[in-house]
Design an enzyme around this catalytic site. Structure first.
Site, PDB file in Angstrom:
ATOM      1  N   SER B 101      40.938  40.427  37.265  1.00 18.20           N
ATOM      2  CA  SER B 101      41.703  41.534  36.729  1.00 18.20           C
ATOM      3  C   SER B 101      41.310  41.779  35.277  1.00 18.20           C
ATOM      4  O   SER B 101      41.076  40.838  34.539  1.00 18.20           O
ATOM      5  CB  SER B 101      43.190  41.190  36.813  1.00 18.20           C
ATOM      6  OG  SER B 101      43.929  42.004  35.941  1.00 18.20           O
ATOM      7  N   CYS B 102      41.220  43.053  34.904  1.00 22.85           N
ATOM      8  CA  CYS B 102      40.880  43.387  33.516  1.00 22.85           C
ATOM      9  C   CYS B 102      42.139  43.589  32.683  1.00 22.85           C
ATOM     10  O   CYS B 102      42.075  43.876  31.496  1.00 22.85           O
ATOM     11  CB  CYS B 102      40.045  44.650  33.459  1.00 22.85           C
ATOM     12  SG  CYS B 102      38.423  44.434  34.173  1.00 22.85           S
ATOM     13  N   ILE B 103      43.293  43.519  33.314  1.00 25.85           N
ATOM     14  CA  ILE B 103      44.527  43.683  32.542  1.00 25.85           C
ATOM     15  C   ILE B 103      45.417  42.495  32.824  1.00 25.85           C
ATOM     16  O   ILE B 103      46.396  42.394  33.168  1.00 25.85           O
ATOM     17  CB  ILE B 103      45.233  45.022  32.830  1.00 25.85           C
ATOM     18  CG1 ILE B 103      45.041  45.402  34.297  1.00 25.85           C
ATOM     19  CG2 ILE B 103      44.683  46.113  31.933  1.00 25.85           C
ATOM     20  CD1 ILE B 103      45.861  46.552  34.747  1.00 25.85           C
TER      21      ILE B 103
END
Lengths: 167, 103
Positions: B101-103
């Site tokens: 996940s980038c967040i």
């Protein structure tokens, strides 16, 4: 753990000069990704990028439906530029983009700024662009740490393993 | 892939040190994993780890935003609990895969 001779990135300084959904979110994702990895992140919003941190505009950012050759209709069908000129199309497309992002747990701009500062990231506004657009510090979101000249911002971009990124 | 010993138990970990079998996990292993990264786990940490394990079991996408809305801790607090890696460290100590996940 794989071994490498590279020394890890420690700080990213990101400059955002455009106010479209994709430019603003690319900036926010990169800044947030940096603090999540334990790096320092400093973000400088200038010119139309200021919309992302201006209270009045931050919830209204849009994607351009004209002059965007990568724009396609759902299902990959072509999206002729002339359609993008019709009133309401840009708003509709932008709403669709945002709803797709929210499904992936990508937050609205104001919440994203809070996530970045919660991790120690710093958000700045460009003084020159503020003067140009007749904006005051009060017009900006509370998470904005200050209004800086580009020289002041460069002053914060020192140190080993620092990268400046322009979106 | 490697086998390491934590809390007297053989544990399978990948090249980044993440456990590959969440069912091998227990609190003692978590504490030893955390110590390797210089973090002493408290009850608050374990609340986060249990939340992550439950969410992972349900197949949910893990983001710091999800944890921030869990009611256990806000995002600022999450950074304080797991300095330098709110999601990558917490998921590692929870014995679950590193979230893509980038967040």
């Amino acid at each position: 753990m794989s071994t490498t001779n590279e020394s890890p990135l420690k700080k990213v300084c990101i400059i955002c000069a455009k106010g479209t959904i994709e430019d603003v979110y690319a900036t926010l994702v990169m800044a947030n990704g940096a603090v999540m990895e334990g790096m320092e992140a400093k973000v400088f919003f200038t010119f139309f990028g200021l919309d992302a941190i201006t209270k009045k505009q931050m919830k209204r950012i849009k994607t351009a439906t004209v002059g965007n050759p990568a724009m396609r209709a759902p299902g990959g069908l072509p999206f002729p530029t002339i359609l993008g000129m019709i009133p309401g199309v840009e708003a509709g497309v932008s709403a669709m983009m945002k709803s797709q992002m929210y499904k992936l747990d990508i937050p609205p701009v104001d919440e994203f700024l809070e996530m970045i500062t919660a991790g120690g990231g710093e958000i700045y506004a460009c003084k020159l662009a503020m003067d140009m657009f007749k904006l005051e510090k009060e017009d900006l979101h509370e998470e904005v740490k200050g209004v800086l000249t580009i020289g002041d911002f460069y002053g914060k971009c020192g140190g080993d393993n620092t990268q400046i990124i322009f979106t | 892939m490697a086998t390491k010993t934590y809390a007297g138990q053989a544990v399978e970990v990948n090249e980044e040190g993440y456990m590959t079998d969440a069912s091998q996990w227990n609190k003692e292993i978590a504490s030893e994993l955390a110590k390797e990264d210089g973090i002493d786990l408290t009850d608050k940490h374990f609340e986060v780890l249990e939340f992550l394990r439950a969410a992972n079991e349900k197949g949910e996408t893990l983001t710091i935003r999800r944890v921030g809305k869990s009611g256990i801790v806000d995002i600022k607090g999450l950074y304080q609990l797991f300095p330098g890696g709110p999601l990558k460290f917490s998921s590692k100590f929870a014995g679950i895969p590193k979230p893509a996940s980038c967040i």
